[in-house]
Design a protein around this motif. Sequence first.
Motif, short mmCIF file in Angstrom:
data_model
loop_
_atom_site.label_atom_id
_atom_site.label_comp_id
_atom_site.label_asym_id
_atom_site.label_seq_id
_atom_site.Cartn_x
_atom_site.Cartn_y
_atom_site.Cartn_z
N THR A 78 0.83 -1.20 0.00
CA THR A 78 0.00 0.00 0.00
C THR A 78 0.87 1.25 0.00
O THR A 78 1.82 1.35 0.78
CB THR A 78 -0.92 0.03 1.22
OG1 THR A 78 -0.14 -0.08 2.42
CG2 THR A 78 -1.92 -1.09 1.18
N ALA A 79 0.53 2.17 -0.87
CA ALA A 79 1.22 3.46 -0.91
C ALA A 79 0.32 4.51 -0.28
O ALA A 79 -0.91 4.36 -0.25
CB ALA A 79 1.54 3.84 -2.36
N HIS A 80 0.91 5.54 0.24
CA HIS A 80 0.14 6.59 0.90
C HIS A 80 0.48 7.92 0.24
O HIS A 80 1.64 8.29 0.09
CB HIS A 80 0.43 6.62 2.40
CG HIS A 80 -0.04 5.39 3.12
ND1 HIS A 80 -1.31 5.23 3.58
CD2 HIS A 80 0.62 4.23 3.42
CE1 HIS A 80 -1.44 4.05 4.15
NE2 HIS A 80 -0.28 3.42 4.07
N GLU A 81 -0.56 8.65 -0.14
CA GLU A 81 -0.41 9.94 -0.79
C GLU A 81 -1.27 10.97 -0.06
O GLU A 81 -2.13 10.62 0.76
CB GLU A 81 -0.86 9.88 -2.25
CG GLU A 81 -0.10 8.90 -3.12
CD GLU A 81 -0.62 8.90 -4.55
OE1 GLU A 81 -1.55 9.71 -4.83
OE2 GLU A 81 -0.14 8.10 -5.37
N THR A 82 -1.03 12.22 -0.43
CA THR A 82 -1.86 13.31 0.05
C THR A 82 -2.68 13.84 -1.11
O THR A 82 -2.13 14.15 -2.17
CB THR A 82 -1.02 14.44 0.65
OG1 THR A 82 -0.26 13.94 1.77
CG2 THR A 82 -1.90 15.59 1.12
N GLY A 83 -3.97 13.91 -0.92
CA GLY A 83 -4.84 14.45 -1.96
C GLY A 83 -5.45 15.77 -1.51
O GLY A 83 -5.47 16.09 -0.31
N THR A 84 -5.94 16.53 -2.47
CA THR A 84 -6.52 17.84 -2.18
C THR A 84 -7.97 17.86 -2.64
O THR A 84 -8.29 17.49 -3.77
CB THR A 84 -5.77 18.96 -2.91
OG1 THR A 84 -4.37 18.86 -2.61
CG2 THR A 84 -6.29 20.32 -2.49
N ARG A 105 -5.07 13.99 -6.92
CA ARG A 105 -3.95 13.22 -6.39
C ARG A 105 -2.62 13.86 -6.77
O ARG A 105 -2.55 14.73 -7.64
CB ARG A 105 -4.01 11.79 -6.90
CG ARG A 105 -5.20 11.01 -6.38
CD ARG A 105 -5.24 9.62 -6.98
NE ARG A 105 -3.99 8.88 -6.72
CZ ARG A 105 -3.75 7.68 -7.22
NH1 ARG A 105 -4.64 7.08 -7.99
NH2 ARG A 105 -2.60 7.07 -6.94
N GLU A 106 -1.56 13.40 -6.13
CA GLU A 106 -0.24 13.96 -6.35
C GLU A 106 0.33 13.57 -7.72
O GLU A 106 0.97 14.37 -8.39
CB GLU A 106 0.73 13.47 -5.26
CG GLU A 106 0.37 13.90 -3.86
CD GLU A 106 1.30 13.29 -2.83
OE1 GLU A 106 2.08 12.38 -3.21
OE2 GLU A 106 1.27 13.71 -1.66
N THR A 107 0.10 12.32 -8.10
CA THR A 107 0.80 11.80 -9.28
C THR A 107 -0.10 11.56 -10.48
O THR A 107 0.39 11.60 -11.62
CB THR A 107 1.50 10.47 -8.92
OG1 THR A 107 0.53 9.55 -8.41
CG2 THR A 107 2.56 10.71 -7.86
N VAL A 108 -1.38 11.27 -10.25
CA VAL A 108 -2.28 10.97 -11.37
C VAL A 108 -3.57 11.76 -11.20
O VAL A 108 -3.79 12.43 -10.19
CB VAL A 108 -2.60 9.45 -11.44
CG1 VAL A 108 -1.35 8.64 -11.68
CG2 VAL A 108 -3.29 9.00 -10.15
N THR A 109 -4.41 11.65 -12.22
CA THR A 109 -5.69 12.35 -12.18
C THR A 109 -6.54 11.82 -11.03
O THR A 109 -6.61 10.62 -10.79
CB THR A 109 -6.45 12.16 -13.50
OG1 THR A 109 -5.61 12.60 -14.56
CG2 THR A 109 -7.75 12.93 -13.49
N GLY A 110 -7.20 12.71 -10.32
CA GLY A 110 -8.05 12.31 -9.21
C GLY A 110 -9.40 11.83 -9.67
O GLY A 110 -9.58 11.43 -10.82
N GLY A 136 -2.47 0.83 -7.63
CA GLY A 136 -2.63 1.99 -8.48
C GLY A 136 -3.91 2.76 -8.32
O GLY A 136 -4.09 3.80 -8.97
N ARG A 137 -4.82 2.31 -7.49
CA ARG A 137 -6.08 3.01 -7.30
C ARG A 137 -6.28 3.33 -5.83
O ARG A 137 -5.74 2.67 -4.95
CB ARG A 137 -7.27 2.18 -7.82
CG ARG A 137 -7.45 0.86 -7.10
CD ARG A 137 -8.64 0.09 -7.65
NE ARG A 137 -9.86 0.86 -7.56
CZ ARG A 137 -10.60 0.95 -6.46
NH1 ARG A 137 -10.25 0.32 -5.35
NH2 ARG A 137 -11.70 1.66 -6.46
N VAL A 138 -7.05 4.38 -5.58
CA VAL A 138 -7.32 4.80 -4.21
C VAL A 138 -8.30 3.81 -3.57
O VAL A 138 -9.43 3.64 -4.05
CB VAL A 138 -7.89 6.22 -4.16
CG1 VAL A 138 -8.26 6.61 -2.72
CG2 VAL A 138 -6.89 7.22 -4.73
N ALA A 139 -7.87 3.16 -2.52
CA ALA A 139 -8.72 2.20 -1.82
C ALA A 139 -9.42 2.82 -0.62
O ALA A 139 -10.47 2.33 -0.20
CB ALA A 139 -7.89 1.00 -1.36
#
Length: 237
Positions: A78-84, A105-110, A136-139
């Motif tokens: 699992t990767a952890h990112e910050t979204g806005t 998302r930080e790296t790809v389209t939200g 690769g997807r937000v869980a």
Amino acid sequence: MNARIEDARIEDARPPGRSRRVAGLAARVLARTLLLAAGLAVAAVGFGWFVDAHRETVAYLSAPACGSPAAVPGAPCTAHETGTVRAKRIVNGNDDTEYELTVARETVTGGFFDVGAAFYEDVAVGTYVDLTVWNGRVAELSYHGHRARNPDTPWLASFQVALVVAAGATLTVYGVGGLRRDTWKFPLIAYGFFVLAAFFGSLIFVGAQWPLALVLGIPVACWLLLTAMVTGANLAG
């Protein structure tokens, strides 16, 4: 002497008819036993597939974080990112109200994410939220104690499970009650009913974050109940 000969003739005349009846009964019992055994075996396979789909759906919950000592190179993590939060929207339906957030998302389209009412009220446009990324997807989204799952609905797996579980139920029905020639349409109707029930049941329970005993036990209990009901309808018909 003649009486003995006559008795022997009577005894010789009786066994063939009786034997045919006994053989016919044995054949019917064997056929129904085989149908019942096949139905239970096929249903077991279907529920095995259901368990596999469930484990895959909730695997991210127990997967190690990428880059942690527990993460194995090449294995899912699992990767952890910050979204806005970019936008908020309330959708009023006939039965309930849905709360949606558009998160960049930080790296790809939200995308759009469904959240609870409390989650929705506590964030504003521009708020940073935590994202758990799996394959690769937000869980999952989280913010100050709020959590919102974004499960990957296993449509195909649920349909495959439904086809197999329904076949097992249909075979079980006729293993218990037998198949009569005047009700040849009933198996098709029963199978279609079981497919629909199993498909929607799988969609409901496959992503449940409960102990496996409940996730599997409730569908199995429903399968037994529905199978018993259809069996009763078959016997009554």
